[in-house]
Every structure is written in C-alpha cells, then in structure tokens.
Write an enzyme that holds these catalytic residues in place. Sequence first.
Site: not given
Length: 441
Positions: A105, A108
């Site tokens: 993501h 992340d």
Amino acid sequence: MNAPASRFFGATEPVRYVGPESDAELAYHWYDKNRVIAGRTMAEHLRFAVCYWHSLCWPGGDPFGGETFLRPWMHGVDPMAMAKTKADVAFDLFRLLDVPFFTFHDVDAAPEGANLTEQASNVSAICDVFEAKMEETGLKLLWGTANLFSNRRYMAGAATNPDPDVFAYAAGQVRIALEATKRLGGANYVLWGGREGYETLLNTDMKRELDQFGRFLAMVAEHKHKIGFDGPLLIEPKPREPTKHQYDFDVATVYGFLERYDLLADVKVNIEQNHALLAGHTFDHEVMLANALGIFGSIDINRGDALLGWDTDQFAMDVGELTLVLHEILKGGGFTTGGMNFDAKVRRQSIDPDDLLFAHVGSIDACARALINASAMLEKGTLERPRAERYAGWESAEGKAILAGERSLADVADRAIAEKLDPKPCSGRQERLEGLVMRSL
Ligand code: XUL
Ligand code: CO
C-alpha cells in the site's frame, strides 16, 4: 543481491530447495521453483508475492495490547530514513525467500504525506528506491494499492463517504498509487474497500453510497486507460471488518456491482481465504464462482481460525484446503496477471526476525504440495471425471437444446408427460469423493 552489511535476519543465504526427505529446517521441501508441472515451472504457476504491510509494518499489537515486535525501522525520528531502512529489510526478506513478487500500500512503503502534494513526493521518493532495488534483484511488483481506511478522514468511508471532499482526497491518493504501480511495472492494481460500507443504517443512504462507489471505480478505470496501465483492477471482497457491513461482500455481490456499473471489462477480483470464511464461504467456493463468472484475478493467501470469528490472517498451511483451491485455479487455466500474495502475519508472540522466514517458507511449501496434488488430480480426472458423469445428461441433444433456448417451458413439460418421465435420483457420492481427494494429498 548480496546481504546488506547490517542485518535484521539471522539467516544469510536464500532458502533453497532440499527435497522432502531432508531434515533441514529453513529450506524448501516441496517448492522447487524450476520444477516443471503441466507445462510451467512452479514459480510460474504460483507467482508468490510477499506483502509489505503485515511483514514490515505491523507492530504486533492487538485490541488489548500494543507492540510486541519492536522492529528497529519503526523506532526512528526521520520518517523517510525509516522508510528506506524498511525497504532494505524488505528486499533482504524477498532475497532470502527467493520469491518473484511483492505487494504494497502507498502508506506501507512511504511516509504518509500531510497533504496530497507531500504524499505524491514521498511515494515518488520510495519509487526511486524500489526501482533501483527491483532493477538490481529482478524482483517484480504483483500489485500496488492505496490505503483508504486507516487515516481518520476515511472513518466514514472513502468513495462512499458522505463528504465529496473525502471522495476527492481518495481519488488523489489512488491516482498517486496507480501511477506508482504503473511506474514500477505492477501486474495489477488492487482496491480493497475496507470502510466502503456502514456501521449503522440509521445514518446511511445505501443507494447513494453504491452510486458513489460505482462512479469512483469508473473514474479509476478511466484513469487506468488514460495512463496506459495494462493490468486489471482487482476488487478484494470482504463482508465485514472493519465496518459492520462492506459493500464488496463476496464474489457474487461484487459481480452484481460490476455488472450494474458496467465495470466488467476492467475489474476482476482478488480473493482472500479469511474473507471468504467471514462471508460464510470456503476459499474454493469463491475461486470456483469467480472462474464461473469470468472475473478471477488473483488471491491473497492466508487462513482464519475455526474458533475465532475475525480476520486472523494466519499463514496458510492446510494442504487439503489449498489443494482444492489450486485445483480450481488450474482448471480455470491458472494465473495470468495474478498470483499468490501472502496477506498473512506472524502471531504477535513470534517475535524473532526469522519467524517471518519460517512462516513464509512453511506456507510456500504447503502451496507447492497443493500444486503438485492438484495437477495430478486434474491429470487423472479425480474430480473432473465424476463431475462430468454427474452432468452427462446435459450433454445429450435434448439437454443442449434446452440450454440453447430451443425449448419452451411447455415443450419441456409436454415431453415429460409424453415420455412418462420418472427420473431416478443418483447418489451425490460425497464420501467417495472425499476419499479420492484424501488419497491425492
Ligand atoms: C484487509 C486486507 C487488505 C487488502 C489490501 O483485510 O486483506 O490487506 O489485501 O488492502
Ligand atoms: Co487481503
């Protein structure tokens, strides 16, 4: 790629195939990446991906207690320096596991921006780091995605938010993540609608929220074409958690949604085991249905716990379950752009760095055994032959004429009368088939 000077993991050499007879512990006993099965290598069939969020970002907390892992890269002062250290550890993990893909993501991988301009610049800086590492190692991106569920602005949803400005912010985040995925040569782009649902109907206009969601996805699809991103968009169904009800409930619901908003040409599904269970289905049910509807894309490989009712995201180790899933995937022709993404996390007591390696290695071996079993079952027709026998009547001229629309209800009913039909029930042979599967494991 060589091991970095300062290392997180105890293991230094990539995990290698040793064969089922060996007692070596941190080794592949079944996953022999170059072994050819039904015309493709195991690596090509399984297309394993390590996910960034659970393996590199999750601190080991639960609703009753905080961090247990104390990952060094999560305890710095400079967010960009921490993100770069995290990328070093991530690529060392990918090197040690010797897998071909990863997934992430936006938040992340890169520090979350205070606004969209900062977000774009942070993601771009991490793309520079990823690009160099991917070039050096040959690692590929299975998919990228945007986290539209953690920040408090998304507490009432992203695309389905009552505030169009939240919708706009989400559009900004997806544009950045989709363009980053394209820049890194990603094979797919995933959308998991974590908060696209409701907590209570008392404050919810479902029709309006579904229309917003349909419009949002159509805009993402338009942008995908505009920037020339070749991969499919993948919706990841999940019925609940974090919200009480999520609109992407399961494969069947997503199919209806895609059809209603005319998105079937651009969107497929990314199916996850634990999400299937939460929806009251099995993993192989969801895969079989996605294949039947022509929307099978990719899978998030993990498992739930029979005694816990939530998304535990454990590493999948059940060869029996995985065999049936691989059987349906192979039957559908195998993965094209998709693959098997380890959307799984080690338990919060598994605090040793190498626990991350053992978790992936065990699950990779379970999938490899499942692939071997499933391929042999398909070759022998273990399930396909009895299935074909069960439906053989539909292959008759009359069966085909009914399905081709050449008979009316009255035609069929009249024939039943004229031929004095008295069909005899046949055994479903469930236990016999279960025995055949058991002997294939
Ligand atoms: C949440 C989940 C997500 C998606 C990506 O249950 O599975 O990690 O896979 O957003
Ligand atoms: Co997932």
